[in-house]
Design a protein around this motif. Sequence first.
Motif, short mmCIF file in Angstrom:
data_model
loop_
_atom_site.label_atom_id
_atom_site.label_comp_id
_atom_site.label_asym_id
_atom_site.label_seq_id
_atom_site.Cartn_x
_atom_site.Cartn_y
_atom_site.Cartn_z
N CYS A 1 -3.58 5.23 2.06
CA CYS A 1 -3.68 5.64 0.66
C CYS A 1 -5.13 6.00 0.36
CB CYS A 1 -3.18 4.52 -0.26
SG CYS A 1 -3.22 4.93 -2.02
N ILE B 1 0.82 -1.22 0.00
CA ILE B 1 0.00 0.00 0.00
C ILE B 1 0.86 1.27 0.00
CG2 ILE B 1 -1.88 1.22 1.12
CD1 ILE B 1 -2.65 -1.52 -0.07
N PRO C 1 -2.95 2.97 -7.27
CA PRO C 1 -3.71 2.68 -6.04
C PRO C 1 -4.97 1.89 -6.37
CG PRO C 1 -4.12 4.94 -6.72
CD PRO C 1 -3.11 4.39 -7.68
N TRP D 1 -5.84 0.50 5.02
CA TRP D 1 -5.32 0.75 3.67
C TRP D 1 -5.74 2.14 3.19
CZ3 TRP D 1 -7.09 -4.47 1.09
CH2 TRP D 1 -6.25 -5.51 1.53
N LEU E 1 -7.03 4.90 -2.83
CA LEU E 1 -7.11 3.48 -3.16
C LEU E 1 -8.48 3.09 -3.71
CD1 LEU E 1 -5.84 0.61 -3.03
CD2 LEU E 1 -6.76 0.44 -0.70
N MET F 1 1.69 2.44 -3.37
CA MET F 1 0.56 3.10 -4.02
C MET F 1 0.45 4.54 -3.56
SD MET F 1 -2.27 0.04 -3.82
CE MET F 1 -1.96 -1.55 -4.63
N ALA F 2 0.63 4.77 -2.26
CA ALA F 2 0.55 6.13 -1.72
C ALA F 2 1.65 7.01 -2.30
CB ALA F 2 0.64 6.08 -0.20
N GLU F 3 2.81 6.40 -2.63
CA GLU F 3 3.93 7.15 -3.19
C GLU F 3 3.80 7.34 -4.69
OE1 GLU F 3 7.34 4.87 -2.09
OE2 GLU F 3 6.80 4.88 0.04
#
Length: 441
Positions: free
Chosen positions: A292, A245, A255, A288, A295, A248-250
């Motif tokens: 993020c 996760i 996401p 999650w 997502l 994805m946030a980065e």
Amino acid sequence: MANPKVGFISLGCPKALVDSERILTQLKLDGYDVTPSYADAEVVVVNTCGFLDSAKQESLDAIGEAMAENGRVIVTGCMGGEEGLIRDTHPGVLAVTGAHQYEEVVSAVHDSVAPPTDHNPYTDLLPPQGVKLTPRHYAYLKISEGCNHSCSFCIIPDLRGKLVSRPVGEVLDEAERLVKSGVRELLVISQDTSAYGVDIKYRTGFWQGKPVKSRMLELCEALGDMDAWVRLHYVYPYPHVDNVIPLMAEGKILPYLDIPFQHSSPSVLKAMKRPGDQIKTLGRIQRWREMCPELTLRSTFITGFPGETEDDFKHLLDWLQEAQLDRVGCFKYEAVEGAPANALPNPVPEEVKQERWERLMETQQAISTARLAKKVGSTIEVLVDEVDEEGAVARSWADAPDIDGNVYLNGECDLQPGDKLTVLVEHADEYDLWASPLASS
């Protein structure tokens, strides 16, 4: 002399599509041409699906059509394990091979139509990425074959065997070739993406001279360094998925998680022999989204599984309301020959399956409508899939091709498939968005 021509029909899921691409690549390397016409083909290959009885019937129908239109047919794919049924229905087929038996299929083509004698593989070259059946700007990247689960409704392990992970260096080499060829989105697929490397104990491989573990996290880290969207499909919610996760946030990978939950009721999940605790899963989904917020979660569910009570189904509806998944597909339970679930007591009547399916889709439609409405007024990056005289059809990070929604760019006729651009969302309905471009990217 003209090269011999092969017709090809590919049925089933993206994993079967990748098998078809591999077979076609080898046939092209051997000097065969591929034709979309029965009349021009000297032999026709049908890559079948055998997951559900309805899919088997579709495969048998496709074989029958090829036999009627051409008469020289080779059968491969998931239904290939039922050679007796295929030959009983269509006794004139030339050969039958099973799933991912690439060499056997190519050999059967050679036996039926000899390859050209003047073909030189060193001068008659294919592009490095091979033959692709998807549009040029996206491609499926299969990281493993088979499955170690024993879900009672599924016969995939019988069709495709136990988990076999591809070497990580081989996967990354393929991904790099695809990106260099113009692919702007890699869709990672397998039977169980989060189990990647379990069978080889996460063995360390090498890519570009650097060690890389054959594990989901390290694979995603390496893919995230490539200039393409990376989308994860068929992910089981094992604890180590939490580690992906942050990527994805980065912005390293999209996401987006495609997780086949199938149900929420503990008794139904037990009968399905599905892993996971859905109560704990709700907590993980919340965590999650805290890590993020962008997502997107997509899943599939089954209604009318043997023994499913009205209370079980209401449990699922309540779970959906709490989980607030973005994208949901639903199937009415269908008995599959050879599946252990066929022996379970208390089958659900067809009319009840249908009624529950309608209620679930109505519930999810309301959830999807509300979630998409929140995107109106926001800016998002999209990837263009099609352009016609009315405008462009694109997708955001929240939309996988063929299964999720679209972003419509009305009047934008000067774009090209594969273009990425930033758009302002102006309207939403239950599944799709409408937007206008802001800037290219």
